[in-house]
Scaffold this active site. Structure first.
Site, PDB file in Angstrom:
ATOM      1  N   HIS A   1     -14.027 -31.536   1.515  1.00 32.85           N
ATOM      2  CA  HIS A   1     -12.903 -32.121   1.917  1.00 32.85           C
ATOM      3  C   HIS A   1     -11.758 -32.647   1.252  1.00 32.85           C
ATOM      4  O   HIS A   1     -11.587 -33.677   1.061  1.00 32.85           O
ATOM      5  CB  HIS A   1     -13.440 -33.411   2.883  1.00 32.85           C
ATOM      6  CG  HIS A   1     -12.582 -33.795   4.305  1.00 32.85           C
ATOM      7  ND1 HIS A   1     -11.292 -34.269   3.913  1.00 32.85           N
ATOM      8  CD2 HIS A   1     -12.809 -33.870   5.497  1.00 32.85           C
ATOM      9  CE1 HIS A   1     -10.594 -34.745   5.033  1.00 32.85           C
ATOM     10  NE2 HIS A   1     -11.735 -34.401   5.997  1.00 32.85           N
TER      11      HIS A   1
ATOM     12  N   GLU B   1      -9.336 -27.674   3.273  1.00 27.31           N
ATOM     13  CA  GLU B   1     -10.679 -27.950   3.230  1.00 27.31           C
ATOM     14  C   GLU B   1     -11.454 -26.750   3.096  1.00 27.31           C
ATOM     15  O   GLU B   1     -11.346 -26.058   4.119  1.00 27.31           O
ATOM     16  CB  GLU B   1     -11.135 -28.844   4.412  1.00 27.31           C
ATOM     17  CG  GLU B   1     -10.329 -30.316   4.278  1.00 27.31           C
ATOM     18  CD  GLU B   1     -10.802 -31.029   5.751  1.00 27.31           C
ATOM     19  OE1 GLU B   1     -11.711 -30.907   6.214  1.00 27.31           O
ATOM     20  OE2 GLU B   1      -9.709 -31.740   6.144  1.00 27.31           O
TER      21      GLU B   1
HETATM   22  O1  TA6 Z   1     -11.242 -32.548   8.259  1.00 28.18           O
HETATM   23  C1  TA6 Z   1     -10.369 -33.114   9.243  1.00 28.18           C
HETATM   24  C2  TA6 Z   1     -11.265 -34.345   9.817  1.00 28.18           C
HETATM   25  O2  TA6 Z   1     -12.354 -33.890  10.567  1.00 28.18           O
HETATM   26  C3  TA6 Z   1     -10.184 -35.052  10.913  1.00 28.18           C
HETATM   27  O3  TA6 Z   1     -10.479 -34.874  12.139  1.00 28.18           O
HETATM   28  C4  TA6 Z   1     -10.048 -36.527  10.486  1.00 28.18           C
HETATM   29  O4  TA6 Z   1     -11.193 -37.112  11.175  1.00 28.18           O
HETATM   30  C5  TA6 Z   1     -10.495 -36.402   9.042  1.00 28.18           C
HETATM   31  O5  TA6 Z   1     -11.595 -35.411   8.910  1.00 28.18           O
HETATM   32  C6  TA6 Z   1     -10.877 -37.761   8.267  1.00 28.18           C
HETATM   33  O6  TA6 Z   1     -12.238 -37.995   8.652  1.00 28.18           O
HETATM   34  P1  TA6 Z   1     -12.943 -39.616   8.310  1.00 28.18           P
HETATM   35  O7  TA6 Z   1     -14.161 -39.519   9.063  1.00 28.18           O
HETATM   36  O8  TA6 Z   1     -12.892 -39.349   6.785  1.00 28.18           O
HETATM   37  O9  TA6 Z   1     -11.682 -40.525   8.625  1.00 28.18           O
END
Ligand code: TA6
Length: 304
Positions: A175, A278
């Site tokens: 991520h 990502e």
């Molecule tokens: O990768 C994008 C995502 O899935 C968004 O929907 C947002 O929730 C982000 O990840 C961050 O997630 P987190 O649980 O780290 O706040």
């Protein structure tokens, strides 16, 4: 030889894994962090979640971004860097009570190896195995390793091995949060013509036309792609290439104003200076690993 991320002191780690250009230190929040500096680049990797916190090739501005409001608390995800989302991406598919993005990013990983490669890059290997805590969330035996190689290219290779006697199915993400000069001057190339799931538009599907630009909350899963992405940063006049292996989906995320305000560990104005591109196994890109087999999810990040 392995050492624990919590039980082993930085002095023990430095003695166990003595390598030029690598120092284990007590970092933010007292977290154990590997500080890496070689001829090619500098980087930092936290044992919490095997999270890359920083990467900058020599002479370049930081490539990886972390929030100034990030917590550095055991058991909590770091806001920024390259969180390891596994064994599921996003909300748990059937149990909202389970942590978003799985448990890998909040676990204490152990150091399983540190060495230098032939070109002078530095390689740090971190390990995580199943435990009563993980099996309570996900009833499978596994051995995971995150191999971080710091050189002209930052490579993160998440290797998940099925050590059980039945197949398991997982999703996941590297991520990656990237620092940019101004989100309004960013274009992401490499996704043109692809179908994507728009999580901001009730998971409807659309087709991407041209480069991706960010003009509001953006949360998209691009489908059926193993292509490189290039983040063209007009603000800092540089391009970041994100190449990948073992991934058929790519996620682009920026929280924009409202979501940034809602996130306690994300500065209200920080959406201007970051973008997530990502490397994922998300949506229909589910990975089934037979007993004894392994899957590699690899991202390779470089500046052009
Ligand atoms: O990768 C994008 C995502 O899935 C968004 O929907 C947002 O929730 C982000 O990840 C961050 O997630 P987190 O649980 O780290 O706040």
């Amino acid at each position: 030889m392995t050492a624990t991320g919590t039980g082993t002191s930085v002095d023990s780690l430095n003695a166990l894994f003595k390598t030029p250009g690598v120092a284990f230190v007590s970092g933010p929040g007292g977290l154990t962090v590997a500080e890496i500096a070689n001829a090619h680049a500098e980087a930092r990797v936290a044992l919490l979640g095997a999270t890359v916190l920083a990467f900058a090739p020599r002479g370049q501005k930081p490539v990886i971004w972390v929030s100034r409001d990030s917590r550095y608390t055991p058991g909590k995800a770091i806001r920024g860097g390259i969180p390891i989302c596994w064994p599921w991406f996003g909300d748990h598919p059937s149990d909202a009570g389970k942590p978003a993005h799985g448990f890998a990013r909040t676990a204490d990983w152990t150091v399983s190896g540190v060495d230098q490669t032939a070109d002078g890059s530095t390689r740090v290997r971190l390990g995580l195995g199943d435990s009563a805590a993980t099996r309570a969330l996900w009833p499978h035996a596994f051995a995971a390793e995150t191999i971080v190689t710091v050189g002209p290219v930052l490579e993160v290779d998440l290797v998940v091995r099925n050590t059980g006697d039945a197949p398991f199915t997982c999703t996941g993400a590297l991520h990656s949060y990237f620092g940019v000069g101004d989100i309004g001057r960013v274009r992401v190339h490499g996704l043109d013509g692809l179908e994507y799931i728009d999580k901001v538009a009730r998971f409807q599907r659309f087709a991407q036309s041209g480069p991706v630009t960010i003009t509001g909350e953006t949360d998209r899963i691009y489908l059926g792609t193993n292509a490189d992405c290039v983040i063209d940063d007009g603000g800092w006049q540089r391009k970041i290439r994100v190449a990948k292996r073992g991934s058929d989906t790519t996620v682009v995320w920026n929280p924009w104003i409202e979501k940034a305000r809602q996130l306690a560990d994300f500065g209200d104005d920080e959406y201007h200076e970051m973008i997530c591109v990502e490397t994922t196994n998300a949506a229909d890109d589910q990975i089934t690993v037979p007993p004894g087999a392994e899957h590699h999810l690899v991202t390779r990040i470089s500046v052009e």
